[in-house]
Design a protein around this motif. Structure first.
Motif, PDB file in Angstrom:
ATOM      1  N   GLU A 159     -20.301  61.586  26.382  1.00 41.38           N
ATOM      2  CA  GLU A 159     -20.239  60.440  25.803  1.00 41.38           C
ATOM      3  C   GLU A 159     -19.520  59.476  26.962  1.00 41.38           C
ATOM      4  OE1 GLU A 159     -22.762  58.563  24.013  1.00 41.38           O
ATOM      5  OE2 GLU A 159     -23.724  60.613  23.890  1.00 41.38           O
ATOM      6  N   LEU A 160     -19.320  58.084  26.863  1.00 48.36           N
ATOM      7  CA  LEU A 160     -17.774  57.876  26.829  1.00 48.36           C
ATOM      8  C   LEU A 160     -17.072  56.965  26.229  1.00 48.36           C
ATOM      9  CD1 LEU A 160     -20.420  54.385  28.702  1.00 48.36           C
ATOM     10  CD2 LEU A 160     -18.761  56.175  30.044  1.00 48.36           C
ATOM     11  N   ARG A 161     -15.550  57.624  26.649  1.00 43.64           N
ATOM     12  CA  ARG A 161     -14.515  57.086  25.810  1.00 43.64           C
ATOM     13  C   ARG A 161     -14.053  56.041  25.656  1.00 43.64           C
ATOM     14  NH1 ARG A 161     -16.797  61.763  26.166  1.00 43.64           N
ATOM     15  NH2 ARG A 161     -15.690  64.099  27.376  1.00 43.64           N
ATOM     16  N   THR A 162     -15.012  55.663  24.485  1.00 42.61           N
ATOM     17  CA  THR A 162     -14.715  54.004  23.968  1.00 42.61           C
ATOM     18  C   THR A 162     -14.070  53.877  22.398  1.00 42.61           C
ATOM     19  OG1 THR A 162     -16.634  54.031  23.017  1.00 42.61           O
ATOM     20  CG2 THR A 162     -16.815  53.383  25.632  1.00 42.61           C
ATOM     21  N   ARG A 222      -4.273  59.388  32.735  1.00 44.98           N
ATOM     22  CA  ARG A 222      -4.691  60.123  33.883  1.00 44.98           C
ATOM     23  C   ARG A 222      -5.775  61.239  33.893  1.00 44.98           C
ATOM     24  NH1 ARG A 222       1.164  60.529  35.354  1.00 44.98           N
ATOM     25  NH2 ARG A 222       2.016  59.415  36.216  1.00 44.98           N
ATOM     26  N   SER A 223      -6.932  61.030  32.711  1.00 45.49           N
ATOM     27  CA  SER A 223      -7.570  61.868  32.409  1.00 45.49           C
ATOM     28  C   SER A 223      -8.318  61.436  31.699  1.00 45.49           C
ATOM     29  CB  SER A 223      -6.606  63.356  32.307  1.00 45.49           C
ATOM     30  OG  SER A 223      -5.780  64.053  32.217  1.00 45.49           O
ATOM     31  N   PRO A 224      -9.485  60.220  31.980  1.00 46.89           N
ATOM     32  CA  PRO A 224     -10.093  59.449  31.134  1.00 46.89           C
ATOM     33  C   PRO A 224     -11.148  60.999  30.735  1.00 46.89           C
ATOM     34  CG  PRO A 224     -10.469  59.494  33.317  1.00 46.89           C
ATOM     35  CD  PRO A 224      -9.457  60.545  33.321  1.00 46.89           C
ATOM     36  N   GLU A 225     -11.384  62.190  31.498  1.00 50.89           N
ATOM     37  CA  GLU A 225     -12.600  62.641  30.986  1.00 50.89           C
ATOM     38  C   GLU A 225     -12.255  63.897  29.680  1.00 50.89           C
ATOM     39  OE1 GLU A 225      -8.917  64.832  33.542  1.00 50.89           O
ATOM     40  OE2 GLU A 225     -10.775  63.237  33.355  1.00 50.89           O
ATOM     41  N   VAL A 226     -10.721  63.896  29.447  1.00 51.13           N
ATOM     42  CA  VAL A 226     -10.190  64.663  28.032  1.00 51.13           C
ATOM     43  C   VAL A 226     -10.482  63.531  26.362  1.00 51.13           C
ATOM     44  CG1 VAL A 226      -8.418  65.672  26.931  1.00 51.13           C
ATOM     45  CG2 VAL A 226      -9.102  66.283  29.290  1.00 51.13           C
ATOM     46  N   MET A 227     -10.925  63.709  25.435  1.00 45.61           N
ATOM     47  CA  MET A 227     -11.009  63.997  24.624  1.00 45.61           C
ATOM     48  C   MET A 227     -10.764  64.645  23.825  1.00 45.61           C
ATOM     49  SD  MET A 227     -13.957  62.628  21.748  1.00 45.61           S
ATOM     50  CE  MET A 227     -14.087  61.665  22.259  1.00 45.61           C
ATOM     51  N   LYS A 228      -8.919  64.542  22.811  1.00 45.73           N
ATOM     52  CA  LYS A 228      -8.485  65.799  21.824  1.00 45.73           C
ATOM     53  C   LYS A 228      -8.644  65.313  20.470  1.00 45.73           C
ATOM     54  CE  LYS A 228      -4.875  66.375  25.132  1.00 45.73           C
ATOM     55  NZ  LYS A 228      -3.477  66.090  25.055  1.00 45.73           N
ATOM     56  N   ILE A 229      -9.356  65.924  19.198  1.00 47.51           N
ATOM     57  CA  ILE A 229      -9.578  66.299  18.116  1.00 47.51           C
ATOM     58  C   ILE A 229      -8.623  67.167  17.048  1.00 47.51           C
ATOM     59  CG2 ILE A 229     -10.991  65.946  16.283  1.00 47.51           C
ATOM     60  CD1 ILE A 229     -13.282  65.798  18.416  1.00 47.51           C
TER      61      ILE A 229
END
Length: 146
Positions: free
Chosen positions: A60-63, A97-104
């Protein structure tokens, strides 16, 4: 062998006639936390609303809306299926610099045991990977005694 539940993923025990079992309640709770996070809604028989389905959010897009929805989903699942945990779930903003990374980062207190744990997950959309950081356990009872 006695224990609370088979350890997942299933592995053979030392005697090769049974699976390895979870023998500590904190390890069972940790396994159940991961089960709720990674089970997709509709995947569990007779429980169509069970699970967060983190893998569904991987591409999903990181919004901000996604982060809020995911945080709300995590909170509602834990409130319903693990009410004995005091949960603080945080979906962190992606690194510029890393929009493909999501941290939880999921922090929870096992209220009956007074044990605090942190579970950190990192999704990388380019690598199609999910990394789970090692759990950090802090026994609040022993910390207060120091």
């Amino acid at each position: 062998m006695s224990g609370y539940s088979p350890s997942l993923p299933l592995t053979m025990g030392a005697s090769d006639d049974t699976y390895e079992y979870i023998t500590e309640i904190t390890n069972l709770i940790r396994q159940n936390v991961k089960t709720i996070l990674f089970t997709a809604p509709g995947e569990r028989i007779w429980m169509p609303d069970f699970g967060v389905g983190l893998r569904n959010y991987l591409f999903e897009l990181r919004t901000e809306e996604l982060k809020e929805a995911l945080t709300d989903k995590i909170r509602s699942q834990f409130s319903r299926y693990m009410p004995f945990l005091d949960l603080n779930a945080v979906v962190q903003a992606q690194v510029e610099r890393s929009p493909e990374v999501m941290k939880i980062k999921i922090k929870y207190l096992i209220k009956p045991l007074s044990v605090f744990e942190i579970l950190q997950l990192q999704y990388n959309a380019l690598e199609k990977s999910i990394t789970i950081a090692e759990n950090q356990v802090d026994d609040l009872m022993s910390r207060g005694a120091r």
